[in-house]
Enzyme design. Structure first.
Site, mmCIF file in Angstrom:
data_model
loop_
_atom_site.group_PDB
_atom_site.id
_atom_site.type_symbol
_atom_site.label_atom_id
_atom_site.label_comp_id
_atom_site.label_asym_id
_atom_site.label_seq_id
_atom_site.Cartn_x
_atom_site.Cartn_y
_atom_site.Cartn_z
ATOM 1 N N HIS A 154 -9.724 1.263 33.991
ATOM 2 C CA HIS A 154 -9.816 0.209 32.980
ATOM 3 C C HIS A 154 -8.432 -0.367 32.734
ATOM 4 O O HIS A 154 -7.495 0.346 32.389
ATOM 5 C CB HIS A 154 -10.402 0.773 31.692
ATOM 6 C CG HIS A 154 -10.764 -0.270 30.692
ATOM 7 N ND1 HIS A 154 -12.044 -0.757 30.574
ATOM 8 C CD2 HIS A 154 -10.016 -0.934 29.790
ATOM 9 C CE1 HIS A 154 -12.063 -1.676 29.630
ATOM 10 N NE2 HIS A 154 -10.845 -1.798 29.140
ATOM 11 N N ALA A 155 -8.283 -1.675 32.927
ATOM 12 C CA ALA A 155 -6.967 -2.311 32.850
ATOM 13 C C ALA A 155 -6.359 -2.191 31.466
ATOM 14 O O ALA A 155 -7.040 -2.372 30.461
ATOM 15 C CB ALA A 155 -7.085 -3.782 33.241
ATOM 16 N N HIS A 206 -3.711 -11.859 31.650
ATOM 17 C CA HIS A 206 -4.003 -11.378 30.296
ATOM 18 C C HIS A 206 -3.149 -10.166 29.942
ATOM 19 O O HIS A 206 -2.551 -10.106 28.865
ATOM 20 C CB HIS A 206 -5.485 -11.023 30.189
ATOM 21 C CG HIS A 206 -5.831 -10.304 28.928
ATOM 22 N ND1 HIS A 206 -6.261 -10.934 27.788
ATOM 23 C CD2 HIS A 206 -5.778 -8.969 28.611
ATOM 24 C CE1 HIS A 206 -6.471 -10.049 26.840
ATOM 25 N NE2 HIS A 206 -6.181 -8.843 27.311
ATOM 26 N N GLU A 207 -3.106 -9.191 30.823
ATOM 27 C CA GLU A 207 -2.382 -7.951 30.514
ATOM 28 C C GLU A 207 -0.891 -8.198 30.316
ATOM 29 O O GLU A 207 -0.262 -7.577 29.458
ATOM 30 C CB GLU A 207 -2.611 -6.911 31.621
ATOM 31 C CG GLU A 207 -4.041 -6.415 31.748
ATOM 32 C CD GLU A 207 -4.577 -5.785 30.478
ATOM 33 O OE1 GLU A 207 -3.783 -5.281 29.661
ATOM 34 O OE2 GLU A 207 -5.808 -5.788 30.303
ATOM 35 N N HIS A 212 0.109 -8.931 26.839
ATOM 36 C CA HIS A 212 0.409 -7.758 26.019
ATOM 37 C C HIS A 212 1.859 -7.319 26.232
ATOM 38 O O HIS A 212 2.592 -7.025 25.286
ATOM 39 C CB HIS A 212 -0.515 -6.602 26.381
ATOM 40 C CG HIS A 212 -1.945 -6.810 26.025
ATOM 41 N ND1 HIS A 212 -2.368 -7.165 24.776
ATOM 42 C CD2 HIS A 212 -3.077 -6.684 26.771
ATOM 43 C CE1 HIS A 212 -3.686 -7.255 24.753
ATOM 44 N NE2 HIS A 212 -4.140 -6.980 25.955
ATOM 45 N N GLU A 260 -4.781 -9.338 21.768
ATOM 46 C CA GLU A 260 -5.684 -9.747 22.842
ATOM 47 C C GLU A 260 -5.636 -11.260 23.072
ATOM 48 O O GLU A 260 -5.828 -11.736 24.196
ATOM 49 C CB GLU A 260 -7.114 -9.319 22.501
ATOM 50 C CG GLU A 260 -7.316 -7.825 22.343
ATOM 51 C CD GLU A 260 -7.000 -7.047 23.607
ATOM 52 O OE1 GLU A 260 -7.193 -7.590 24.723
ATOM 53 O OE2 GLU A 260 -6.531 -5.895 23.489
ATOM 54 N N HIS A 284 -14.876 1.755 25.411
ATOM 55 C CA HIS A 284 -14.262 1.675 24.094
ATOM 56 C C HIS A 284 -14.893 2.612 23.076
ATOM 57 O O HIS A 284 -14.283 2.893 22.043
ATOM 58 C CB HIS A 284 -14.314 0.233 23.591
ATOM 59 C CG HIS A 284 -13.571 -0.715 24.480
ATOM 60 N ND1 HIS A 284 -14.026 -1.056 25.732
ATOM 61 C CD2 HIS A 284 -12.392 -1.373 24.310
ATOM 62 C CE1 HIS A 284 -13.167 -1.887 26.297
ATOM 63 N NE2 HIS A 284 -12.177 -2.093 25.463
ATOM 64 N N TYR A 323 -11.378 -8.079 20.145
ATOM 65 C CA TYR A 323 -11.749 -8.979 21.237
ATOM 66 C C TYR A 323 -12.533 -10.181 20.709
ATOM 67 O O TYR A 323 -12.398 -11.296 21.214
ATOM 68 C CB TYR A 323 -12.556 -8.226 22.294
ATOM 69 C CG TYR A 323 -11.831 -7.020 22.844
ATOM 70 C CD1 TYR A 323 -10.697 -7.171 23.635
ATOM 71 C CD2 TYR A 323 -12.266 -5.727 22.569
ATOM 72 C CE1 TYR A 323 -10.015 -6.070 24.135
ATOM 73 C CE2 TYR A 323 -11.595 -4.622 23.062
ATOM 74 C CZ TYR A 323 -10.464 -4.795 23.847
ATOM 75 O OH TYR A 323 -9.793 -3.712 24.328
#
Length: 626
Positions: A351-352, A381-382, A385, A409, A510, A520
Site C-alpha cells: 500500500h503506497a 500524489h505521494e 506528502h 491528502e 485502513h 480522503y
C-alpha cells in the site's frame, strides 16, 4: 486507496502509536487529590516535550518502516516495543499537561498542549498490560493484512496487489466474484481482535476525556465533534447530485455488459463489477464508459512501457513537476532509502505511503510501482506528502502536521489535477493533445470515475467506525451495518450473501491499520478548492478543468506558504490566508465537472435513476444478508 501521509505527526497516527492518561485512575484512588503545582512553566514544559518527541519519533519511525518493508515476527516485536515506549511516554506527558488546565496561556502554548493530547489515533488504557495488549493486536492485524493472499486450487496463490490487478482488468463475472470472495478470507480472523481493540481504544479515549474514540477523532478538526460531523454531511450534500448522475450512467452501462439479470436497473450495483476490490474507485471501467470513443485517446501506459520507464524514472517525473513550481529536489537519501518495487524475497505492505522520518529530514516513499498511468498519478500524489513534510520540518514537533488531516491528502491530489493532456504532451508522456469538447468530456469521465466515485466510500468508512466506537453498531452486526452504509451512500451491494461470520471491513487496509478515512473525503473536496485558488494565482484563463500549474512559480510560492505553516494554527486561519475563505467548499467540484454533468443528464434522461434502500434484517436461512 493508495494515499497515506507519513509526516512526523501523522506517522505517529499511521504507525498506530498508542497513548493514554492515568488521571482518571488517580482520581478514583484518591477522592480529593492534591494537585501539585507544575515544577516548570507551560512554555518550558512544551519545549521539553518537543525535544523528547523528536527523539522518540526517530525510533518509532524506523521501527514502523522496517515492519512495513520486512514483515516478520521479529519486526512485529520491534515495532510493538517501540509503540509501547511511545505510549508510556505519551501517557506521562498528557498527565503532566493536564496540570496546566485552567491557566492563562499563550495561544501557541495552549494549541501545543491540545495537540499533545490528540497525538495518537489509538489511545490505550493506562494499565500497562492493556496497553501492551492493544499494541500487539494492532500489530497483528496490520501484519495479517500485509501478508494476506488468496490461494486458488490450493497452490495458485495471489497477493493483494495481484488480486487488485485482476479486478482492474477482468470482465469475467465469475472470475471477478472468485477474486472478490477470495480476498475477503483474510479478514474473519481479525474480527475478535477488532472487537477487543475497540474496547481497549475506547477505554484509552475516555481516559483522555472523550466519550469514545470516534469523538476523539472528530475533535481533531478545530471544531466540536458534532459540528465536524455536520460539516461532512453538508459537504456530501453539495456533491451528491453529481455522484447520483454518475452512478445511474455506470449502472446502465454495466447492465449492457452483464445483463439486467446480473445488474438490475433499479437496484444497487454488485460490488465486484466496478473495477476495484472495494468498489471505491471506478476508473478501470473507463473502456466501457468512454463517452466519445477515440476522442483524446491518449495512452500513457503505452509510453511508459515503450520507453521502459523504471520506477525511479517515473518518480523523477513527479519530482520534476514540484521543481517546476520552485520547490527543491528530493535529497539523495530519498533515492537510496525508498522502496520503489516489491522485493522478491519477503512480505511487505505494498500500500503506497509517504514517510517523513527524522522530523522530515529523511523523506521516503514505499510503493510496489508498476508501469501504469494510475501508478504514476499515485507517485505524484505521494510526493505531495513528502514536500509537505519537508515544508513544515522547521516547525516544532507538535506542529509538524497538516492544517488538518484532509490537507495532507489534498496537496498531492491537487497536483494530479495539473496532469492535463497539454501537460502530458509537454513532458513527452503522450503525443500532441487533442482539444475538443468531446475530448474534455472523455477526460472528465475518466477523472470522475475515480475522484467522484470515491466520495461516498470515503465518507462511510469512518461513519461505520464512529458507530462502532460509540456502541451504536455492536459486534453482533458489524458486517450488516457495513453493507447498510455501503448501500445507502454508494448504491452498491455484495454480490453474494454475507453474514456475521464475515468481517468485510477488515479487508480494507485502513481498518486493521487504524487509519482514519475522513481525510480522503475532505481531500477530494479541498483539492478542487485549492486548485481553483492556485489557478487564479497562476493567471489561468478559461475553464478550471483545463488548468495546469506546471511551471508557475507564483502558484508554487502560494502553495509553499500554506505547506510550511504545518499545524501551527487552526486550519480555518490557514485556508483564509490561502483562499480568502474560512470554509471548505465543494462548489469548485461542480464548476470543474460542469461539462460532464451536462453530458450525464442527457444520457440519463430516459433512465430510472436511484436505488431502493432500507434497513434490512439478516436473512433467516444461514443468517445471511445482502
Amino acid at each position: 486507496m493508495k494515499f497515506l501521509a507519513r509526516s512526523f505527526a501523522s506517522l505517529l497516527l499511521l504507525s498506530l502509536a498508542t497513548a493514554c492518561s492515568q488521571q482518571a485512575a488517580d482520581e478514583a484512588a484518591a477522592p480529593e487529590p492534591v494537585v501539585e503545582p507544575p515544577a516548570e512553566s507551560a512554555a518550558a514544559f512544551v519545549a521539553r516535550i518537543n525535544e523528547e518527541l523528536a527523539e522518540l519519533g526517530r525510533e518509532l519511525g524506523a521501527a514502523g518502516w522496517v515492519r512495513a518493508t520486512y514483515i516478520t515476527a521479529d519486526t512485529a516485536l520491534l515495532q510493538s516495543r517501540a509503540r509501547e515506549r511511545y505510549a508510556a511516554w505519551h501517557s506521562n506527558a498528557v498527565k503532566q499537561a493536564l496540570r496546566y488546565d485552567g491557566q492563562e496561556l499563550s495561544p501557541e502554548t495552549r494549541r501545543a498542549l491540545d495537540l499533545l493530547k490528540l497525538g495518537t489515533s489509538l489511545p490505550s488504557p493506562s494499565d500497562p498490560e492493556k496497553r501492551r495488549e492493544l499494541t500487539q493486536i494492532a500489530t497483528e492485524m496490520k501484519g495479517l493484512y500485509g501478508a494476506g493472499e488468496y490461494c486458488r486450487n490450493g497452490n495458485d496463490c495471489l497477493s493483494g496487489p495481484d488480486l487488485e490487478a485482476l479486478m482492474q482488468t477482468s470482465r469475467d463475472y465469475d472470475e471477478l466474484l472468485d477474486a472478490w470472495q477470495g480476498w475477503r478470507r483474510i479478514s474473519p480472523p481479525m474480527r475478535d481482535m477488532y472487537e477487543r481493540y475497540v474496547e481497549l481504544a475506547n477505554e484509552g479515549a475516555r481516559e483522555l476525556g472523550y466519550g469514545d474514540l470516534g469523538e476523539m477523532w472528530r475533535a481533531n478538526y478545530d471544531m466540536s465533534p458534532d459540528a465536524f460531523q455536520a460539516e461532512t454531511t453538508r459537504l456530501w450534500e453539495q456533491v451528491k447530485p453529481l455522484y447520483d448522475e454518475l452512478h445511474c450512467h455506470v449502472r446502465a452501462k454495466l447492465g449492457d455488459v452483464y445483463g439486467a439479470d446480473k445488474v438490475p436497473q433499479d437496484q444497487p450495483i454488485p460490488a465486484h463489477l466496478l473495477g476495484n476490490m472495494w468498489a471505491q474507485t471506478w476508473d478501470f471501467l473507463y473502456d466501457l464508459m468512454e463517452p466519445y470513443p477515440g476522442a483524446a485517446d491518449f495512452d500513457v501506459d503505452a509510453t511508459l512501457q515503450k520507453k521502459d520507464y523504471s520506477p525511479q524514472e517515473m518518480t523523477r517525473s513527479a519530482e520534476n513537476f514540484y521543481v517546476s513550481l520552485g520547490m527543491h529536489r528530493l535529497p539523495d537519501t530519498f533515492w537510496e532509502r525508498s522502496m520503489f518495487t516489491k522485493p522478491a524475497d519477503r512480505d511487505v505492505v505494498c500500500h503506497a505511503s509517504a514517510w517523513g522520518l527524522d522530523g522530515g529530514n529523511d523523506l521516503r516513499i514505499k510503493m510496489c510501482i508498476k508501469q501504469t498511468y494510475d501508478e504514476l498519478k499515485v507517485i505524484y500524489h505521494e510526493l505531495g506528502h513528502n514536500y509537505y513534510q519537508s515544508a513544515y520540518k522547521d516547525q516544532t514537533p507538535l506542529f509538524r502536521g497538516s492544517a488538518h488531516p484532509g490537507f495532507h491528502e489534498a496537496i498531492g491530489d491537487t497536483v494530479t489535477l495539473s496532469m492535463t493532456p497539454d501537460y502530458l504532451a509537454e513532458v513527452g508522456l503522450i503525443k500532441a493533445a487533442e482539444n475538443s469538447r468531446e475530448a474534455d468530456i472523455n477526460r472528465q469521465m475518466q477523472m470522475a470515475l475515480r475522484g467522484i466515485a470515491v466520495l461516498p466510500w470515503a465518507k462511510l468508512v469512518d461513519e461505520w467506525r464512529w458507530k462502532v466506537f460509540s456502541g451504536e453498531v455492536t459486534p453482533d452486526n458489524y458486517n450488516q451495518a457495513w453493507w447498510e452504509l455501503r448501500e445507502k451512500y454508494q448504491g452498491v451491494t455484495p454480490p453474494v450473501d454475507r453474514s456475521e461470520a464475515d468481517f468485510d471491513p477488515g479487508a480494507k487496509y485502513h481498518i486493521p491499520a487504524n487509519v482514519s478515512y475522513t481525510r480522503y473525503f475532505l481531500a477530494r473536496i479541498l483539492q478542487f478548492q485549492l486548485q481553483r485558488s492556485l489557478c487564479e494565482v497562476a493567471g489561468h484563463e478559461g475553464e478550471l478543468q483545463a488548468c495546469s500549474l506546471y511551471g508557475s512559480k507564483e502558484a508554487g510560492a502560494r502553495l509553499w506558504g500554506l505547506l510550511e505553516k504545518g499545524e501551527s494554527r487552526p486550519w480555518q486561519d490557514t485556508l483564509e490566508e490561502f483562499a480568502g475563505t474560512r470554509e471548505m467548499d465543494a462548489t469548485a467540484i461542480i464548476d470543474y465537472f460542469a461539462p460532464l454533468m451536462e453530458y450525464l443528464k442527457e444520457q440519463n434522461a430516459d433512465r430510472a435513476c436511484g436505488w431502493y434502500w432500507c434497513r434490512r434484517s439478516p436473512r433467516q436461512a444461514g443468517e445471511g444478508f445482502m
